[in-house]
Design an enzyme around this catalytic site. Structure first.
Site, PDB file in Angstrom:
ATOM      1  N   HIS A   1       1.066  -0.696  -0.291  1.00 35.13           N
ATOM      2  CA  HIS A   1      -0.027   0.002   0.413  1.00 35.13           C
ATOM      3  C   HIS A   1       0.527   1.344  -0.076  1.00 35.13           C
ATOM      4  O   HIS A   1       2.307   1.232   0.246  1.00 35.13           O
ATOM      5  CB  HIS A   1      -0.835  -0.258   0.961  1.00 35.13           C
ATOM      6  CG  HIS A   1      -1.837  -0.849   1.464  1.00 35.13           C
ATOM      7  ND1 HIS A   1      -3.017  -0.596   1.777  1.00 35.13           N
ATOM      8  CD2 HIS A   1      -1.727  -2.404   0.571  1.00 35.13           C
ATOM      9  CE1 HIS A   1      -3.448  -2.023   1.334  1.00 35.13           C
ATOM     10  NE2 HIS A   1      -3.171  -2.969   0.538  1.00 35.13           N
TER      11      HIS A   1
ATOM     12  N   GLU B   1       1.156   3.835   2.160  1.00 37.18           N
ATOM     13  CA  GLU B   1       1.901   4.073   3.179  1.00 37.18           C
ATOM     14  C   GLU B   1       2.701   3.047   3.746  1.00 37.18           C
ATOM     15  O   GLU B   1       4.473   3.283   4.028  1.00 37.18           O
ATOM     16  CB  GLU B   1       1.035   3.959   4.326  1.00 37.18           C
ATOM     17  CG  GLU B   1      -0.158   5.907   4.151  1.00 37.18           C
ATOM     18  CD  GLU B   1      -1.548   5.055   3.512  1.00 37.18           C
ATOM     19  OE1 GLU B   1      -1.582   3.806   2.560  1.00 37.18           O
ATOM     20  OE2 GLU B   1      -2.874   5.326   3.847  1.00 37.18           O
TER      21      GLU B   1
ATOM     22  N   CYS C   1      -5.834   2.577   5.959  1.00 36.26           N
ATOM     23  CA  CYS C   1      -6.497   0.953   6.372  1.00 36.26           C
ATOM     24  C   CYS C   1      -5.735   0.497   7.309  1.00 36.26           C
ATOM     25  O   CYS C   1      -4.387   1.060   8.048  1.00 36.26           O
ATOM     26  CB  CYS C   1      -6.201   0.070   4.929  1.00 36.26           C
ATOM     27  SG  CYS C   1      -4.757  -0.772   5.512  1.00 36.26           S
TER      28      CYS C   1
ATOM     29  N   CYS D   1      -1.796   0.015   7.374  1.00 33.26           N
ATOM     30  CA  CYS D   1      -1.286   1.116   7.061  1.00 33.26           C
ATOM     31  C   CYS D   1      -1.367   1.560   8.710  1.00 33.26           C
ATOM     32  O   CYS D   1      -0.486   1.670   8.778  1.00 33.26           O
ATOM     33  CB  CYS D   1      -1.735   2.464   6.030  1.00 33.26           C
ATOM     34  SG  CYS D   1      -1.032   1.169   4.268  1.00 33.26           S
TER      35      CYS D   1
END
Lengths: 158, 158
Positions: free
Chosen positions: B55, B57, B85, B88
Site C-alpha cells: 500500500h 503508506e 487502512c 497502514c
C-alpha cells in the site's frame, strides 16, 4: 488442529528463535503453507533492515506471494509464533489466507515489551482521540482520483 | 494545516494518480516529509508487484526509513491521499511519525471498491468471531522464545 498444524507452528516458532539469535530483530517467526508445502517464511527484521513493517507475518506474506506469483494467499494457512499485531492482521486480511494458527498471545508479547495492545486500542478510536495527531484536507482532490479509478476500464481489483 | 501541508498533500494525491495511470495498483499515494524535505514517497503497487502489503503508506514508510537509515520516523509528517487502512495505520504506529494528514476518507474508498471498513470492523472482534478462522496452540513453546528475548543483553528495542 492436527499433527501437521503442530509441525508448521513449530517451524514458525523455530524461525522466531533463529531470527532473534541472528540479531535480525524481535523474536517472531511465521511460515505460510499451501497444499502441505511451505511457500513462504519470515522472521522479524525491523531493526536489522531499518524497516518498521518487516514483522514476521509481513515478511512471510511477501515471500509467499512472490513465490506463488499472486497477490492473494487463497488456499494457504498462515502459522505465526505470536498473535498478529494490527498491522500484520491487516496484511493478513488483504492477503486472504484460509486460516491462521498462532502460539503466544498479544499479552505474552506485551510482557516482554511489545505493546501491540496500544495499537489495538488506538485503531477503533475516532481520529480526534488518537495519539498521533491526524488531520483531513483536500478531500475533493483525493476523491477526484477515485472517480478516475471508477471509470478505468482495465483495472485489476484486489 | 498550513500552506506547506497542502503542497505535500497534493504531492501525495499526485502520486496516487500517477501510480494508477502507470497501472501500478490502486489509486493511493503517500509522501513522508521531515524538516521541510520529502524523505520518502510511495504509491500502491499491490497488483503489479504481487505484494498485498504494498500500500502507498507502507511503500512510503519503507522508502523514508531506508533513506533516513532508521526504523523510526520521529520528526516526520506523513501525507496520504486517503485515510489509512488498518494495516497502514498499524505500520504508521510502529514507525511513529509526529503527525498524519490525509485527503479522501475510508468511506470514499469503500465507494470505489476498497473495503477498509470490513478490516476495521474485524480487528476489535474476539478471535472466535472473526471471518478468517484462527486457532491457538503451543503457547508455552512460543513464550519460551520470549523468555529468551527478555534475557538477551544486547537486544535492540523498537
Amino acid at each position: 488442529m492436527n499433527e501437521q498444524d503442530e509441525t508448521y507452528l513449530r517451524m514458525a516458532i523455530e524461525a522466531s528463535r533463529a531470527g532473534m539469535e541472528r540479531g535480525d530483530g524481535g523474536p517472531f517467526g511465521c511460515v505460510v503453507v499451501k497444499d502441505g508445502k511451505v511457500v513462504g517464511t519470515g522472521n522479524n527484521r525491523v531493526t536489522s533492515t531499518n524497516d518498521p513493517t518487516a514483522h514476521a507475518e509481513v515478511v512471510a506474506i511477501r515471500d509467499a506471494c512472490k513465490n506463488l506469483i499472486d497477490f492473494q494467499l487463497t488456499g494457504c494457512v498462515l502459522y505465526t509464533s505470536c498473535e498478529p499485531c494490527p498491522m500484520c492482521l491487516g496484511a493478513i486480511y488483504w492477503a486472504r489466507p484460509d486460516r491462521i494458527v498462532f502460539a503466544a498471545t498479544r499479552t505474552d508479547a506485551a510482557e516482554v515489551g511489545f505493546d501491540d495492545q496500544l495499537i489495538y486500542d488506538e485503531l477503533p478510536l475516532p481520529i480526534s482521540e488518537r495519539r498521533i495527531p491526524t488531520q483531513q484536507a483536500l478531500r475533493n482532490e483525493g476523491v477526484d482520483v477515485f472517480k478516475a479509478w471508477a471509470k478505468l476500464a482495465d483495472k485489476v481489483r484486489y
